[in-house]
Write a protein that holds these residues in place. Structure first.
Motif, PDB file in Angstrom:
ATOM      1  N   LEU A  39       2.609   6.296  -2.662  1.00 59.09           N
ATOM      2  CA  LEU A  39       3.751   7.092  -3.117  1.00 59.09           C
ATOM      3  C   LEU A  39       3.718   7.295  -4.631  1.00 59.09           C
ATOM      4  CD1 LEU A  39       6.560   5.575  -0.871  1.00 59.09           C
ATOM      5  CD2 LEU A  39       5.715   7.931  -0.796  1.00 59.09           C
ATOM      6  N   LEU A  40       3.305   6.268  -5.373  1.00 59.97           N
ATOM      7  CA  LEU A  40       3.191   6.410  -6.825  1.00 59.97           C
ATOM      8  C   LEU A  40       2.094   7.398  -7.212  1.00 59.97           C
ATOM      9  CD1 LEU A  40       3.716   2.746  -8.099  1.00 59.97           C
ATOM     10  CD2 LEU A  40       5.248   4.711  -8.433  1.00 59.97           C
ATOM     11  N   ILE A  41       1.012   7.418  -6.463  1.00 58.81           N
ATOM     12  CA  ILE A  41      -0.064   8.381  -6.734  1.00 58.81           C
ATOM     13  C   ILE A  41       0.444   9.805  -6.537  1.00 58.81           C
ATOM     14  CG2 ILE A  41      -2.278   9.272  -5.870  1.00 58.81           C
ATOM     15  CD1 ILE A  41      -3.055   6.288  -5.382  1.00 58.81           C
ATOM     16  N   VAL A  42       1.100  10.054  -5.401  1.00 59.39           N
ATOM     17  CA  VAL A  42       1.635  11.395  -5.143  1.00 59.39           C
ATOM     18  C   VAL A  42       2.673  11.764  -6.202  1.00 59.39           C
ATOM     19  CG1 VAL A  42       2.924  12.807  -3.497  1.00 59.39           C
ATOM     20  CG2 VAL A  42       1.147  11.273  -2.676  1.00 59.39           C
ATOM     21  N   SER A  43       3.550  10.825  -6.511  1.00 55.83           N
ATOM     22  CA  SER A  43       4.573  11.035  -7.529  1.00 55.83           C
ATOM     23  C   SER A  43       3.944  11.449  -8.857  1.00 55.83           C
ATOM     24  CB  SER A  43       5.381   9.745  -7.701  1.00 55.83           C
ATOM     25  OG  SER A  43       6.117   9.748  -8.877  1.00 55.83           O
ATOM     26  N   MET A  64       0.809  -1.210   0.000  1.00 59.69           N
ATOM     27  CA  MET A  64       0.000   0.000   0.000  1.00 59.69           C
ATOM     28  C   MET A  64       0.851   1.272   0.000  1.00 59.69           C
ATOM     29  SD  MET A  64      -2.988   0.896  -0.391  1.00 59.69           S
ATOM     30  CE  MET A  64      -4.529   1.438   0.177  1.00 59.69           C
ATOM     31  N   PRO A  65       1.970   1.333   0.756  1.00 64.29           N
ATOM     32  CA  PRO A  65       2.792   2.544   0.677  1.00 64.29           C
ATOM     33  C   PRO A  65       3.293   2.793  -0.744  1.00 64.29           C
ATOM     34  CG  PRO A  65       3.553   1.154   2.484  1.00 64.29           C
ATOM     35  CD  PRO A  65       2.510   0.384   1.729  1.00 64.29           C
ATOM     36  N   ARG A 104      11.619   1.535  -4.663  1.00 64.35           N
ATOM     37  CA  ARG A 104      12.472   0.769  -3.748  1.00 64.35           C
ATOM     38  C   ARG A 104      11.640  -0.055  -2.769  1.00 64.35           C
ATOM     39  NH1 ARG A 104      18.120   2.513  -3.126  1.00 64.35           N
ATOM     40  NH2 ARG A 104      17.943   1.702  -1.009  1.00 64.35           N
ATOM     41  N   ILE A 105      10.621   0.591  -2.198  1.00 66.99           N
ATOM     42  CA  ILE A 105       9.740  -0.110  -1.248  1.00 66.99           C
ATOM     43  C   ILE A 105       8.986  -1.224  -1.970  1.00 66.99           C
ATOM     44  CG2 ILE A 105       7.672   0.137   0.189  1.00 66.99           C
ATOM     45  CD1 ILE A 105       8.721   3.038   0.817  1.00 66.99           C
ATOM     46  N   GLY A 106       8.463  -0.923  -3.153  1.00 58.07           N
ATOM     47  CA  GLY A 106       7.721  -1.923  -3.916  1.00 58.07           C
ATOM     48  C   GLY A 106       8.585  -3.117  -4.282  1.00 58.07           C
ATOM     49  N   VAL A 164      10.510  17.085  -6.937  1.00 59.36           N
ATOM     50  CA  VAL A 164       9.609  16.621  -5.876  1.00 59.36           C
ATOM     51  C   VAL A 164       9.023  15.263  -6.272  1.00 59.36           C
ATOM     52  CG1 VAL A 164       7.528  17.140  -4.549  1.00 59.36           C
ATOM     53  CG2 VAL A 164       9.102  18.989  -5.185  1.00 59.36           C
ATOM     54  N   GLU A 165       8.676  15.120  -7.549  1.00 62.72           N
ATOM     55  CA  GLU A 165       8.138  13.842  -8.035  1.00 62.72           C
ATOM     56  C   GLU A 165       9.117  12.707  -7.781  1.00 62.72           C
ATOM     57  OE1 GLU A 165       7.830  10.542 -10.873  1.00 62.72           O
ATOM     58  OE2 GLU A 165       9.336  12.112 -10.982  1.00 62.72           O
ATOM     59  N   TYR A 166      10.392  12.943  -8.061  1.00 63.14           N
ATOM     60  CA  TYR A 166      11.406  11.908  -7.847  1.00 63.14           C
ATOM     61  C   TYR A 166      11.539  11.545  -6.379  1.00 63.14           C
ATOM     62  CZ  TYR A 166      13.198  11.492 -12.553  1.00 63.14           C
ATOM     63  OH  TYR A 166      13.323  11.213 -13.880  1.00 63.14           O
ATOM     64  N   CYS A 167      11.310  12.506  -5.495  1.00 57.93           N
ATOM     65  CA  CYS A 167      11.387  12.242  -4.055  1.00 57.93           C
ATOM     66  C   CYS A 167      10.309  11.260  -3.600  1.00 57.93           C
ATOM     67  CB  CYS A 167      11.285  13.549  -3.268  1.00 57.93           C
ATOM     68  SG  CYS A 167      12.722  14.620  -3.471  1.00 57.93           S
ATOM     69  N   PHE A 168       9.277  11.086  -4.397  1.00 53.96           N
ATOM     70  CA  PHE A 168       8.232  10.098  -4.111  1.00 53.96           C
ATOM     71  C   PHE A 168       8.396   8.839  -4.964  1.00 53.96           C
ATOM     72  CE2 PHE A 168       6.304  14.018  -2.595  1.00 53.96           C
ATOM     73  CZ  PHE A 168       5.795  13.619  -1.356  1.00 53.96           C
ATOM     74  N   ALA A 169       8.793   8.990  -6.221  1.00 56.74           N
ATOM     75  CA  ALA A 169       8.886   7.852  -7.139  1.00 56.74           C
ATOM     76  C   ALA A 169       9.996   6.887  -6.753  1.00 56.74           C
ATOM     77  CB  ALA A 169       9.097   8.341  -8.571  1.00 56.74           C
ATOM     78  N   VAL A 170      11.152   7.416  -6.402  1.00 57.23           N
ATOM     79  CA  VAL A 170      12.281   6.535  -6.065  1.00 57.23           C
ATOM     80  C   VAL A 170      11.965   5.693  -4.827  1.00 57.23           C
ATOM     81  CG1 VAL A 170      14.708   6.479  -5.383  1.00 57.23           C
ATOM     82  CG2 VAL A 170      13.976   7.934  -7.289  1.00 57.23           C
ATOM     83  N   PRO A 171      11.490   6.290  -3.730  1.00 57.53           N
ATOM     84  CA  PRO A 171      11.129   5.438  -2.585  1.00 57.53           C
ATOM     85  C   PRO A 171       9.997   4.460  -2.906  1.00 57.53           C
ATOM     86  CG  PRO A 171      11.293   7.727  -1.893  1.00 57.53           C
ATOM     87  CD  PRO A 171      11.408   7.715  -3.392  1.00 57.53           C
ATOM     88  N   ALA A 172       9.042   4.887  -3.733  1.00 60.73           N
ATOM     89  CA  ALA A 172       7.938   3.989  -4.107  1.00 60.73           C
ATOM     90  C   ALA A 172       8.483   2.736  -4.768  1.00 60.73           C
ATOM     91  CB  ALA A 172       6.967   4.703  -5.042  1.00 60.73           C
TER      92      ALA A 172
END
Length: 111
Positions: free
Chosen positions: A6-10, A1-2, A53-55, A43-51
């Motif tokens: 994160l992908l939605i925000v990204s 779910m995270p 990695r976590i995924g 800012v998008e990358y700050c959400f996409a990269v963790p998304a």
């Protein structure tokens, strides 16, 4: 779910970064638009990269992560296209979205 959140925000940020200037920003110099878009994309990358990695750490394959991102991106862009750019959705948009959702299904079958 995270990963999905994160992908939605990204994708919200990326859609704005790519398309904000089409409505009201066409008079700005191209270089200015590029610099503003890069700042938003950061800012998008700050959400996409963790998304991603976590995924990936949670067991999603790179293909699954990519097709999830594309499905989310098209959903968000559809809303942006209607609400911000003032364009209407047609049957072609829904058919294309259906094809992307089928691709999502194919990559997640048997997972």
């Amino acid at each position: 779910m995270p990963t999905i959140l994160l992908l939605i925000v990204s994708n919200l940020f990326m859609t704005v970064a790519w398309y904000w200037h089409l409505k009201g920003g066409m008079s700005k110099p191209l270089f200015t638009v590029i610099m503003i878009s890069w700042a938003i994309a950061f800012v998008e990358y700050c959400f996409a990269v963790p998304a991603n990695r976590i995924g990936y750490a949670s067991g999603f394959t790179p293909g699954q992560l990519k097709i999830m991102q594309e499905a989310i991106a098209l959903t968000i862009f559809g809303g942006f296209m209607v609400l911000v750019l003032g364009e209407a959705l047609s049957w072609r948009h829904f058919a294309a979205f259906g094809c992307i959702m089928a691709a999502v299904g194919f990559l997640f079958v048997g997972r």
